[in-house]
Design a protein around this motif. Structure first.
Motif, mmCIF file in Angstrom:
data_model
loop_
_atom_site.group_PDB
_atom_site.id
_atom_site.type_symbol
_atom_site.label_atom_id
_atom_site.label_comp_id
_atom_site.label_asym_id
_atom_site.label_seq_id
_atom_site.Cartn_x
_atom_site.Cartn_y
_atom_site.Cartn_z
ATOM 1 N N PHE A 25 0.858 -1.156 0.093
ATOM 2 C CA PHE A 25 0.168 -0.033 0.097
ATOM 3 C C PHE A 25 1.042 1.355 -0.146
ATOM 4 N N HIS A 26 0.828 2.092 -0.997
ATOM 5 C CA HIS A 26 1.782 3.228 -1.116
ATOM 6 C C HIS A 26 1.140 4.621 -1.790
ATOM 7 N N THR A 27 -0.116 4.590 -1.422
ATOM 8 C CA THR A 27 -0.757 5.931 -1.818
ATOM 9 C C THR A 27 -0.402 7.070 -0.878
ATOM 10 N N VAL A 28 -0.217 8.228 -1.327
ATOM 11 C CA VAL A 28 0.332 9.337 -0.655
ATOM 12 C C VAL A 28 -0.828 9.920 0.201
ATOM 13 N N GLU A 29 -1.893 10.359 -0.790
ATOM 14 C CA GLU A 29 -2.761 11.133 -0.190
ATOM 15 C C GLU A 29 -3.857 10.588 0.635
ATOM 16 N N ALA A 30 -3.931 11.351 1.833
ATOM 17 C CA ALA A 30 -4.814 10.682 2.711
ATOM 18 C C ALA A 30 -6.201 10.489 2.233
ATOM 19 N N ALA A 37 -0.841 5.974 8.318
ATOM 20 C CA ALA A 37 -0.382 6.786 9.207
ATOM 21 C C ALA A 37 0.650 7.840 8.460
ATOM 22 N N THR A 38 1.159 7.253 7.588
ATOM 23 C CA THR A 38 2.138 8.194 6.920
ATOM 24 C C THR A 38 1.141 9.220 6.178
ATOM 25 N N ALA A 39 0.293 8.977 5.456
ATOM 26 C CA ALA A 39 -0.680 9.727 4.529
ATOM 27 C C ALA A 39 -1.431 10.661 5.328
ATOM 28 N N CYS A 40 -1.707 10.371 6.673
ATOM 29 C CA CYS A 40 -2.708 11.138 7.148
ATOM 30 C C CYS A 40 -1.947 11.949 8.405
ATOM 31 N N ALA A 41 -0.723 11.875 8.566
ATOM 32 C CA ALA A 41 -0.115 12.376 9.867
ATOM 33 C C ALA A 41 -0.075 13.800 9.856
ATOM 34 N N ASP A 42 -0.010 14.368 8.696
ATOM 35 C CA ASP A 42 0.057 15.760 8.501
ATOM 36 C C ASP A 42 -1.303 16.591 8.659
#
Length: 868
Positions: A368-373, A437-442
């Motif tokens: 799973f590699h999608t960037v945008e939350a 977690a990476t995508a939504c952290a910001d």
């Protein structure tokens, strides 16, 4: 001789003597033959209206001849003849030649009582089994069978049928009834009754002819082995049964298969199961079959251990991380229509869900590699949620299996469960959780929400307030997205409505007091620290605790009411209708999942099933009793659940000082402003005034005192917790223009099954046909189970009965096809007559299809006879 029989004889004789005389006759002489002398002691009591009675004694032949030929040539006479003489010694032969014959011995009377022709071979058959026929009740039951008997074999079958206590002389039924009473002849009451009247010989003769079983000392247990193993050769190669040849008669394979198949579909299978189990143990069939590949076993169903062999092999492969998705799908499809499936259903359903999980894994093996939350959020609602459903269904099957112990499968299934846990927890929750977690952290740190995604706190304004008509809102505590999708699917299939499934992002922390507050009308949500040290949530300054929600709804719209599901469901129809009368907005709070999870987390997935059933029922109440048409079904938050105890790697220390903590739970931490815990992601608190919030990443739990509540958790930022379902249910009334225009769309009915094979001619006793499910299951099309078999023109079955479970959801017709094998019964077939394939809905809701066929088989076996 009983008096009623004497009276019957006198009545019949008087009738005979009263009949008009034949031409040229001046009187009537009747010879009454009674070789068994059954009436000898009663002859002196017989008086006739217009005839004299004389009896031959063996020494008065000349005297009787003189009487009839010289002394009295005008009177009618009845001559009682207990003895027959050869013609050369018979003084009365000339008189006999122009006289009439009468027989009224007991056998003749019995035959007459039973409506059976008085022929020499049938008289002999009755005499041979006088012990049986002398009982009046037996004769009455033979007559009540209503069968035409003109051969001894038919009489013998009637005799056995009476002793078996059945009302049919079908050979299969007779043998089956005897075997159902037990394979130990000494303890088999039915077999003993057959033996007591000397009919065991004809029973075994019948058995030998139809099944091929013969033994100088016949035995019911060996007969069972013979029939089941011979039947098995119909679906299994003979070399797989090498060494068991003495139990098999290849010439009688067809009959034995018919016999077992008929028994399997009789509804009286408990004894068959016990017999099959005994044979398996005695002949060590499990060990034998374990040496065969699954493909060699899948078509054989009469032995329960076949299921255990198939499952053992597949589960061993899964434990070794060999998961053949296509094989598992085809095997379960085949086995779920077999007789003993319900004994191992949980295991089959478990490996099928494991196959689904593996299929999902293969489709997403790149990770799973999608960037945008917001895109990850969308991918979850359209695709990823399915893995949660597969895992839930697997765990349902696994937990049920713990209550139905099977020593051969239990440990293997636990190994499969370990693999399922690894695939779900380590790979899916781990990798998807990290990506999310990476995508939504910001977004979460800066805004406390996911941008470009509908928000839970906007629910009332966006959905409820904008409605022109009355609206019902069902809020089911902790019903996560994937459970709601299952609910929506069932509502589409079972009701006439437009059902849409959408989603919004839950407010953080994803716990009840925050989520329930967000679903109420509000312009501003704030928090307060209550006197008991807990955080309370306020909507526009008002507490949102359960007792205040009705007032908050009424403040926005006075025609509103907040109700509890568990209160409504207990009320009488009139009582609950009164509660919603005149209301524009009705909130109904349901709490099966969350309540169960906090009390007994091992039952959480059972609670999900209960929730689906209860909410469907609530929808029906709203539509049928409250006349509601617009219903929203949502939840306050979702949940995470994994079956196995969590390792220390799945726990994290909050690392804050207790003085900084305001509220600590497994999946979130609320602190005073300025705290900086390690290993936790910051999430902006909803009012951004007094507190800071933090959440663990992925599937991790925060360490806290107490060992409970580790497996079932919520409050965090995982997709399973944050994605809140919104089901938009719009019921379409039958009198509406929308319904009339789209009637076919809204009418709920089962999917249909049609014959795909074009050739309607059968030329083999064993053959297969292709069928297809006309529509995919979904919307207003429900799954259905069909029975398929062949009959003659008189609706008598001429084949075994097969089952098609039409529950395919694919839009691809190729994936909705079924290949079904049939076995014709051993009997004659006429290629000039019509036979019919029947496709019958098992529920009986639709009329069966009747498709004409020709059966052209040159050497089919005729009906059976024995001891003719």
């Amino acid at each position: 001789m009983a008096l009623p029989d004497s009276e019957k004889v006198i009545q019949e004789l008087n009738r005979r003597f009263a009949q008009p005389l034949p031409e040229f006759y001046s009187r009537r002489i009747i010879f009454w033959y009674d070789e068994d002398r059954e009436f000898e002691d009663k002859i002196s009591e017989i008086e006739l209206v217009d005839a004299k009675v004389v009896a031959l004694t063996g020494t008065n032949n000349f005297e009787i001849k003189k009487l009839l030929s010289h002394d009295d040539k005008s009177s009618n006479y009845l001559l009682y003849c207990p003895v027959n003489y050869p013609d050369l010694e018979n003084w009365l032969l000339p008189i006999q030649l122009y006289s009439e014959e009468f027989r009224a011995d007991l056998v003749s009377i019995w035959l007459d009582e039973m409506g059976i022709a008085n022929t020499a071979n049938l008289r002999k058959a009755v005499k041979d089994y006088r012990t049986f026929f002398k009982t009046k009740a037996h004769r009455t039951k033979v007559a009540a069978l209503g069968v035409d008997i003109d051969k001894p074999a038919q009489l013998y079958k009637a005799l056995i049928a009476v002793l078996c206590g059945v009302k049919d002389t079908n050979v299969n039924l007779l043998i089956r009834t005897v075997l159902r009473a037990g394979t130990d002849a000494e303890k088999n009451a039915i077999y003993q009754s057959i033996a007591d009247c000397g009919a065991d010989k004809i029973f075994w003769a019948m058995v030998q002819q139809v099944s091929g079983y013969y033994d100088e000392e016949p035995d019911l247990r060996k007969l069972s082995c013979h029939i089941l193993l011979t039947a098995a050769t119909r679906t299994m190669r003979m070399d797989n049964l090498a060494g068991l040849d003495s139990f098999i008669s290849a010439a009688h394979e067809s009959y034995c298969y018919d016999f077992v198949s008929e028994w399997m579909h009789s509804g009286e299978t408990k004894e068959l199961y016990d017999i099959a189990r005994d044979i398996e143990d005695e002949l060590r069939l499990y060990n034998r079959f374990m040496n065969l590949p699954v493909e060699e076993l899948v078509d054989t169903e009469m032995f329960p251990c076949v299921n255990e062999c198939i499952l053992s092999k597949i589960m061993t492969d899964i434990s070794n991380r060999i998961i053949n998705v296509d094989l598992i799908n085809s095997v379960v499809e085949k086995r779920r229509t077999c007789l003993w499936y319900d004994h191992v259903q949980n295991f089959y359903e478990g490996i099928l869900e494991m196959a689904h999980m593996q299929e999902f894994y293969l489709a997403h093996s790149a990770g799973f590699h999608t960037v945008e939350a917001h895109k990850v959020f969308k991918e979850y609602t359209e695709d990823y949620y399915q893995m949660d459903t597969y895992y839930r269904h697997f765990q349902l099957a696994f937990i049920k299996s713990l209550n139905t112990s099977n020593p051969l499968l239990d440990d293997l299934f636990k190994h499969v469960a370990d693999n399922a846990e690894g695939l779900y927890v380590t790979w899916f929750l781990g990798e998807l959780g990290d990506n999310w977690a990476t995508a939504c952290a910001d977004n979460l740190a800066q805004y406390g929400r996911i941008l470009e995604v509908p928000q839970q706190r906007d629910f009332y304004r966006a959905k409820v307030k904008s409605e022109d008509n009355r609206v019902f809102v069902i809020i089911s505590d902790a019903m996560r997205y994937e459970v709601a999708v299952s609910l929506a699917d069932e509502l589409r299939r079972e009701t006439q409505a437009n059902v849409k499934t959408d989603a919004c992002a839950c407010i953080f922390p994803t716990v009840t007091k925050f989520g329930m507050a967000a679903l109420l009308p509000n312009k501003e949500l704030t928090a307060e620290l209550k006197s008991n040290g807990e955080i309370g949530v306020l909507a526009d300054g008002t507490s949102t605790d359960a007792g205040y929600r009705d007032a908050i709804l009424k403040k926005e719209n006075p025609q509103s009411v907040a109700l509890r599901f568990k209160d409504i469901i207990k009320m009488k129809r009139a009582e609950r209708s009164a509660l919603v009368k005149g209301m524009d907005v009705v909130y109904i709070y349901h709490n099966r999942i969350d309540e169960t999870g906090h009390n007994d987390e091992t039952q959480i997935f059972d609670a999900c099933e209960d929730t689906i059933a209860e909410l469907k029922n609530m929808v029906k109440i709203i539509v049928n009793e409250f006349s509601g048409t617009r219903i929203y079904i949502t939840s306050d938050h979702g949940f995470l659940y994994t079956y196995k105890p969590l390792s220390e790697d799945s726990k994290v220390d909050k690392t804050t000082k207790s003085a900084e903590d305001v509220e600590v739970d497994r999946r979130y931490l609320i602190t005073k402003k300025g705290a900086q815990p390690k290993y936790l992601l910051p999430v902006k608190f909803m009012d951004d005034t007094q507190f800071d919030c933090f959440a663990p990443q992925g599937n991790v739990r925060i360490k806290k005192p107490g060992g409970s509540g580790l497996n079932f958790v919520h409050g965090g930022i995982s997709l399973q917790e944050m994605v809140v379902p919104i089901i938009d249910y719009h019921y379409v009334r039958t009198d509406s223009a929308r319904y009339r225009k789209n009637k076919k769309k809204y009418d709920t009915k089962p999917v249909a099954v049609d014959l795909l094979s074009a050739n309607h001619k059968v030329s083999n006793m064993i053959f297969s046909l292709n069928f297809y499910q006309r529509e995919a299951v979904g919307d207003n099309r429900e799954a259905a189970t069909y029975l398929v078999y062949f009959t003659d023109s008189e609706n008598k079955k001429v084949s075994d009965e097969q089952t098609i479970i039409a529950d395919k959801i694919s839009d691809n017709v190729q994936e909705r096809t079924f290949r079904v094998g049939f076995n014709l019964k051993s009997q004659k077939y006429n290629n000039k007559e019509s036979y019919y394939l029947i496709i019958a809905d098992k529920s009986g809701l639709t009329l069966p299809q009747r498709i004409e066929f020709t059966i052209d088989i040159a050497f089919a076996v005729d009906d059976f006879d024995f001891l003719s």
